[in-house]
Design a protein around this motif. Structure first.
Motif, PDB file in Angstrom:
ATOM      1  N   TYR A 253       5.578  -6.669  21.003  1.00  0.00           N
ATOM      2  CA  TYR A 253       6.583  -7.420  21.121  1.00  0.00           C
ATOM      3  C   TYR A 253       6.292  -8.741  21.934  1.00  0.00           C
ATOM      4  O   TYR A 253       6.849  -9.832  21.611  1.00  0.00           O
ATOM      5  CB  TYR A 253       7.770  -6.768  21.413  1.00  0.00           C
ATOM      6  CG  TYR A 253       8.304  -5.841  20.565  1.00  0.00           C
ATOM      7  CD1 TYR A 253       9.161  -6.272  19.647  1.00  0.00           C
ATOM      8  CD2 TYR A 253       8.073  -4.526  20.612  1.00  0.00           C
ATOM      9  CE1 TYR A 253       9.594  -5.322  18.480  1.00  0.00           C
ATOM     10  CE2 TYR A 253       8.737  -3.657  19.738  1.00  0.00           C
ATOM     11  CZ  TYR A 253       9.438  -3.924  18.688  1.00  0.00           C
ATOM     12  OH  TYR A 253       9.706  -3.005  17.533  1.00  0.00           O
ATOM     13  N   GLY A 256       3.649 -10.834  20.122  1.00  0.00           N
ATOM     14  CA  GLY A 256       4.737 -10.876  19.121  1.00  0.00           C
ATOM     15  C   GLY A 256       4.251 -11.577  17.756  1.00  0.00           C
ATOM     16  O   GLY A 256       5.046 -11.835  16.959  1.00  0.00           O
ATOM     17  N   SER A 297       4.581 -17.230  23.677  1.00  0.00           N
ATOM     18  CA  SER A 297       5.402 -16.318  22.884  1.00  0.00           C
ATOM     19  C   SER A 297       6.461 -15.830  23.702  1.00  0.00           C
ATOM     20  O   SER A 297       7.529 -15.642  23.310  1.00  0.00           O
ATOM     21  CB  SER A 297       4.439 -15.201  22.784  1.00  0.00           C
ATOM     22  OG  SER A 297       3.472 -15.376  21.937  1.00  0.00           O
ATOM     23  N   LEU A 301      10.687 -14.995  22.979  1.00  0.00           N
ATOM     24  CA  LEU A 301      10.822 -13.340  23.052  1.00  0.00           C
ATOM     25  C   LEU A 301      12.141 -12.856  22.681  1.00  0.00           C
ATOM     26  O   LEU A 301      12.372 -11.909  21.739  1.00  0.00           O
ATOM     27  CB  LEU A 301      10.247 -12.830  24.291  1.00  0.00           C
ATOM     28  CG  LEU A 301      10.418 -11.380  24.509  1.00  0.00           C
ATOM     29  CD1 LEU A 301       9.656 -10.461  23.651  1.00  0.00           C
ATOM     30  CD2 LEU A 301       9.925 -11.014  26.000  1.00  0.00           C
ATOM     31  N   ARG A 304      13.068 -13.498  18.941  1.00  0.00           N
ATOM     32  CA  ARG A 304      12.243 -12.663  18.031  1.00  0.00           C
ATOM     33  C   ARG A 304      12.698 -11.202  18.116  1.00  0.00           C
ATOM     34  O   ARG A 304      12.914 -10.510  16.961  1.00  0.00           O
ATOM     35  CB  ARG A 304      10.856 -12.527  18.298  1.00  0.00           C
ATOM     36  CG  ARG A 304      10.266 -14.155  17.945  1.00  0.00           C
ATOM     37  CD  ARG A 304       8.712 -13.835  18.249  1.00  0.00           C
ATOM     38  NE  ARG A 304       8.389 -13.981  19.570  1.00  0.00           N
ATOM     39  CZ  ARG A 304       7.853 -13.142  20.355  1.00  0.00           C
ATOM     40  NH1 ARG A 304       7.677 -12.079  19.722  1.00  0.00           N
ATOM     41  NH2 ARG A 304       7.515 -13.211  21.640  1.00  0.00           N
ATOM     42  N   GLY A 383       5.950  -4.938  16.467  1.00  0.00           N
ATOM     43  CA  GLY A 383       6.270  -5.927  17.315  1.00  0.00           C
ATOM     44  C   GLY A 383       5.973  -7.167  16.946  1.00  0.00           C
ATOM     45  O   GLY A 383       6.309  -8.269  17.612  1.00  0.00           O
ATOM     46  N   THR A 385       6.009 -10.703  14.240  1.00  0.00           N
ATOM     47  CA  THR A 385       6.918 -11.727  13.312  1.00  0.00           C
ATOM     48  C   THR A 385       7.130 -11.011  12.114  1.00  0.00           C
ATOM     49  O   THR A 385       8.075 -10.955  11.210  1.00  0.00           O
ATOM     50  CB  THR A 385       6.673 -12.727  13.544  1.00  0.00           C
ATOM     51  OG1 THR A 385       5.272 -13.116  13.024  1.00  0.00           O
ATOM     52  CG2 THR A 385       6.895 -13.515  14.624  1.00  0.00           C
TER      53      THR A 385
END
Length: 438
Positions: A253, A256, A297, A301, A304, A383, A385
């Motif tokens: 994640y 990500g 990222s 976070l 997302r 985790g 996209t």
């Protein structure tokens, strides 16, 4: 990073943890999602660049010999806490230090370290903590590579292990810890929650109480470390519930975008210091470019993870009622009044976007489902996209002995799914048509 005087009274130089901007406006504490845009970085030190550059260098110039000595005192452990300045890229670097500063904010950690992969983070942690003949107490199941590291690699050096089920009570955990203590020095208590791939939760507070009751006497108190990859850092903060160390595969994640591999360990300074010394020795730090990508990222976070979590709730609601589905191991569906629901209520703020799907049938049905997905990609990891699906028993946990897999609930009809940020209606359509082919 900024220039400030150090404890020795030396002239200020760029150094570790010396670029902390304020985390407040007046009396208002800023959210981590806001601080991700610039915390830990001073544009003045990089020609005014809005974003931190990628610092591709192997070594750094000291302002004086005294500074060099001071920095190496921290690197070598003569003085605890790590270097107060930049030394050599096996030890530290600007991108890595900014990243560590920002990561620590999410979990409320005192300190953080970044690594070249999640497994290098876990391996470095254990190498820093264990001695030949020690015992590791851990929850079960664990990620297969973690089990392999503990059982097969550390086992070569006389390290043994004892485990307890993820949902065990305090009394059950205490019994395992007492048995482990009778075997030898307990080096660490290692948890994974939610567990991979079953999504079972561990009661961190019960583990802390059991550790303190059984293993906290004497000079050595084994730290509690937890792999928080499935829910962290948005939906669970283990340090708030008694853990000493939090482990991440930043590949998932936090990174990500399925374009990097990295890991992290966060926690108290006292718990981090021996791990830093080990990282300095064996060189498992992440590289500057990967650190820079993760800094990018971190800015999205929360967005997302929030979107993925919303999507997962919609997908799981459809799957739960489908006639070809045996059950869905999603944290949003825990039975009211159950122990797992109690743990969730105390420890978690969201159900996540990775879950286990148990199809009616076995491997053949699971494979047909996976092979007929069109939008969702058949790949390990989670985790990102994009949405992913995999078959743990035949892929990530293939090396786990059959009896052990059965004991842990890693069955042939289990599919692990990670939901991404696509439009939820498109995801629902893909799952519907794949299930129709089963």
């Amino acid at each position: 990073m900024t220039k400030t005087p150090d404890e020795a009274g030396l002239p200020g130089v760029p150094g570790r943890r010396m670029a902390h901007q304020s985390t407040t406006i007046g009396n208002r504490a800023l959210h981590p999602s806001t601080l991700m845009m610039g915390y830990g970085y001073d544009p003045v030190l990089s020609e005014g660049s809005l974003k931190a550059p990628i610092f591709l260098t192997s070594t750094f110039v000291f302002e004086s010999a005294a500074h060099g000595k001071r920095f190496f005192e921290g690197i070598t452990g003569v003085r605890p806490g790590g270097a107060e300045g930049l030394v050599y890229s096996r030890f530290n670097g600007p991108d890595q230090e900014i990243l560590e500063d920002r990561l620590a904010l999410w979990d409320g950690a005192e300190d953080a370290l970044v690594f070249s992969s999640g497994m290098s983070a876990i391996a470095t942690l254990f190498l820093a903590l264990v001695q030949p003949g020690d015992v590791i107490v851990h929850s079960a199941p664990l990620y297969a590579a973690t089990e392999t590291l503990i059982g097969r690699i550390l086992g070569k050096f006389g390290v043994t292990w004892m485990d307890f089920p993820a949902g065990a009570s305090r009394a059950e955990i205490e019994a395992v810890m007492a048995a482990a203590k009778a075997k030898g020095r307990v080096a660490a208590v290692y948890l994974e929650s939610p567990a991979n791939p079953t999504n079972a939760l561990v009661d961190i507070e019960a583990v802390r109480a059991a550790r303190d009751a059984v293993l906290a006497s004497g000079d050595h108190v084994p730290p509690i470390a937890i792999d928080n990859t499935f829910l962290g850092p948005l939906w669970q903060r283990p340090l708030d519930h008694g853990a000493d160390l939090v482990v991440y595969s930043l590949t998932k994640y936090v990174g990500g975008h399925s374009d990097l591999v990295a890991g992290a360990v966060l926690g108290t300074k006292a718990a981090i210091n021996p791990i830093r010394s080990m990282r300095n020795t064996i060189g498992t730090i992440t590289d500057p470019h990967t650190a820079w990508l993760i800094l990018r990222s971190l800015e999205t976070l929360e967005l997302r993870m929030s979107r993925a979590g919303e999507n997962a709730a919609k997908v799981c609601a459809m799957l739960r009622d489908h006639p070809k589905v045996e059950r869905v191991g999603y944290l949003g569906f825990l039975e009211a009044g159950s122990r797992q629901a109690d743990i969730y209520a105390r420890h978690c703020s969201g159900g996540g976007s990775t879950f286990s799907l148990y199809l009616k049938g076995g491997e053949a049905e699971a494979f047909r489902f996976l092979d007929n997905l069109k939008l969702v990609k058949l790949a390990v990891s989670l985790g990102g996209t994009e949405s992913l699906a995999s078959h743990p028993a035949g892929m990530t946990h293939l090396s786990v002995p059959a009896a052990r897999k059965q004991e842990l609930g890693i069955t042939d009809n289990l599919v692990r799914i990670s939901i991404g940020v696509e439009h939820p209606d498109d995801l629902l359509a893909d799952f519907e048509q794949a299930l129709a082919a089963v």
